[in-house]
Write a protein that holds these residues in place. Structure first.
Motif, PDB file in Angstrom:
ATOM      1  N   ILE A   1      42.457  93.127  26.532  1.00 36.04           N
ATOM      2  CA  ILE A   1      41.076  92.639  26.603  1.00 36.04           C
ATOM      3  C   ILE A   1      40.116  93.818  26.707  1.00 36.04           C
ATOM      4  CG2 ILE A   1      39.439  91.305  27.983  1.00 36.04           C
ATOM      5  CD1 ILE A   1      41.833  89.544  28.843  1.00 36.04           C
ATOM      6  N   ASP A   2      40.458  94.778  27.573  1.00 38.38           N
ATOM      7  CA  ASP A   2      39.617  95.972  27.740  1.00 38.38           C
ATOM      8  C   ASP A   2      39.436  96.697  26.405  1.00 38.38           C
ATOM      9  OD1 ASP A   2      39.508  95.387  30.421  1.00 38.38           O
ATOM     10  OD2 ASP A   2      41.008  96.874  31.016  1.00 38.38           O
TER      11      ASP A   2
ATOM     12  N   ARG B   1      35.280  85.969  22.524  1.00 30.76           N
ATOM     13  CA  ARG B   1      36.018  86.146  21.272  1.00 30.76           C
ATOM     14  C   ARG B   1      37.402  86.731  21.533  1.00 30.76           C
ATOM     15  NH1 ARG B   1      35.669  86.208  15.876  1.00 30.76           N
ATOM     16  NH2 ARG B   1      36.742  87.853  14.714  1.00 30.76           N
ATOM     17  N   SER B   2      37.515  87.664  22.454  1.00 31.28           N
ATOM     18  CA  SER B   2      38.813  88.302  22.702  1.00 31.28           C
ATOM     19  C   SER B   2      39.842  87.320  23.254  1.00 31.28           C
ATOM     20  CB  SER B   2      38.647  89.484  23.658  1.00 31.28           C
ATOM     21  OG  SER B   2      38.332  89.038  24.969  1.00 31.28           O
ATOM     22  N   LEU B   3      39.364  86.223  23.856  1.00 33.23           N
ATOM     23  CA  LEU B   3      40.276  85.246  24.457  1.00 33.23           C
ATOM     24  C   LEU B   3      40.207  83.888  23.758  1.00 33.23           C
ATOM     25  CD1 LEU B   3      39.690  86.225  28.166  1.00 33.23           C
ATOM     26  CD2 LEU B   3      41.857  86.376  26.948  1.00 33.23           C
ATOM     27  N   SER B   4      39.589  83.847  22.592  1.00 33.01           N
ATOM     28  CA  SER B   4      39.492  82.619  21.790  1.00 33.01           C
ATOM     29  C   SER B   4      38.848  81.475  22.565  1.00 33.01           C
ATOM     30  CB  SER B   4      40.886  82.178  21.302  1.00 33.01           C
ATOM     31  OG  SER B   4      41.537  83.215  20.607  1.00 33.01           O
ATOM     32  N   LEU B   5      37.873  81.800  23.411  1.00 28.86           N
ATOM     33  CA  LEU B   5      37.176  80.784  24.188  1.00 28.86           C
ATOM     34  C   LEU B   5      36.021  80.209  23.374  1.00 28.86           C
ATOM     35  CD1 LEU B   5      36.983  82.643  27.632  1.00 28.86           C
ATOM     36  CD2 LEU B   5      38.511  80.758  27.031  1.00 28.86           C
ATOM     37  N   ASP B   6      35.862  78.901  23.440  1.00 25.66           N
ATOM     38  CA  ASP B   6      34.735  78.233  22.785  1.00 25.66           C
ATOM     39  C   ASP B   6      33.449  78.675  23.491  1.00 25.66           C
ATOM     40  OD1 ASP B   6      33.127  76.515  21.315  1.00 25.66           O
ATOM     41  OD2 ASP B   6      33.485  74.835  22.676  1.00 25.66           O
ATOM     42  N   PHE B   7      32.577  79.359  22.743  1.00 22.32           N
ATOM     43  CA  PHE B   7      31.406  79.990  23.344  1.00 22.32           C
ATOM     44  C   PHE B   7      30.174  79.114  23.187  1.00 22.32           C
ATOM     45  CE2 PHE B   7      27.682  82.821  22.991  1.00 22.32           C
ATOM     46  CZ  PHE B   7      27.783  83.517  24.188  1.00 22.32           C
TER      47      PHE B   7
END
Length: 318
Positions: free
Chosen positions: A13-14, A60-66
């Protein structure tokens, strides 16, 4: 997922966010800790310090719905949670969902809207649910609020109520970058036009819902021994007895500190919490929950200095 895999996930993630956001590694780590311990984050910093880009890159890095809400003085609660509207085709009411129905919500400039509208997030942040017209709708288990506020402007803003502040796990301060970092920012974005986007900098997803759930399950296995629990309780209770503090931290703060410390340990690849985990998290976790006494404010005391003094004065287990 093993704890070593959780550590590797944190490092991935970093690396991804560093492609878009320069020199914000510590803030990224606190965002990961908040996600893995079901917390929310308040980012405070002057305009133009990449707070929005940071939240977008993290999602985006964790495929979270933003989702994003620009808070304004005329924003209403229904603009956040949605409203029940009558459907003439079915002759019934149906909920038109608002932008809060996402996985990572950017509450941009949250202090620009009145407390009535700010309060629309209280249930969502605490219960991960929305109740409207007596009907409760569940939000995602990964629902996380990243709110921003500008500490410079004093006009057209509304202070966040204590109940709202207490629901944020961390308050993180983003200051001006160093000269070297600012040069890197200009070199990266100085030849571009328009709003920066994470995908334009090559930020790619490194995990999805399954990996996040596995990481959270691994965090729950981290051991929290009694001496560390006692240390957390002593530290939080000391905030209620300090002469410079008019209002101390709540028991919710103590529980949140324990949960966050377990996530911090997991991201270091450890299956146990150490006092240094608590010391690392305490300033960001306590600074927005404490109210200075009038005498301390007159003397010009800073809340961060008071928290640092509390940490130094509270005996840690060895």
């Amino acid at each position: 997922m093993t704890l070593e895999e959780v550590r590797s996930l944190g490092q991935a993630i970093d690396r991804e966010i560093a492609k878009a956001v320069v020199d914000q590694g510590p803030v990224v780590r606190f965002l990961a800790i908040a996600l893995f311990s079901a917390g929310h984050v308040l980012l405070e910093g002057p305009p133009g310090t990449a707070k929005t880009l940071l939240a977008q890159s993290f999602a985006r890095s964790l495929s979270l719905d933003f989702g994003r809400i620009q808070f304004t003085p005329d924003l209403m609660p229904g603009d956040i949670i949605g409203a029940n509207l009558f459907n003439f085709q079915t002759s019934s009411f149906a909920l038109t969902k608002g932008p809060v129905f996402c996985e990572l919500l950017l509450a941009d400039e949250i202090n620009r809207t009145p407390p009535k509208t700010q309060a629309a997030l209280l249930e969502a942040m605490q219960e991960r649910a929305i109740t409207t017209d007596g009907r409760t709708e569940r939000l995602s288990d990964r629902f996380t609020v990243v709110a921003t506020q500008n500490p410079i402007e004093q006009q057209g803003v509304y202070p966040l109520p204590e109940a709202q502040l207490d629901r944020f796990l961390f308050k993180l301060s983003i200051g001006w970058p160093s000269e070297e970092s600012e040069r890197a920012i200009v070199a990266q974005y100085g030849n571009r036009t328009g709003t920066p986007r994470p995908e334009d900098s090559g930020v790619q997803p490194v995990a999805g819902a399954a990996e996040i759930a596995a990481a959270i399950a691994a965090v729950s296995e981290v051991r929290l021994v009694d001496p560390v629990i006692d240390y957390i309780v002593r530290l939080v209770r000391a905030t209620r007895e300090h002469p410079d503090i008019a209002s101390g931290a709540s028991p919710r703060a103590a529980s949140a500190m324990a949960a966050a410390a377990r996530a911090a340990a997991a991201l270091e690849g450890r299956d146990y919490v150490i006092p240094d985990d608590v010391k690392l998290l305490a300033p960001a976790l306590l600074r927005h929950r404490l109210i200075l006494s009038p005498a301390a404010e007159i003397d010009g005391r800073r809340i961060d200095d008071v928290v640092t003094g509390l940490i130094d004065a509270t005996e840690a287990p060895r």
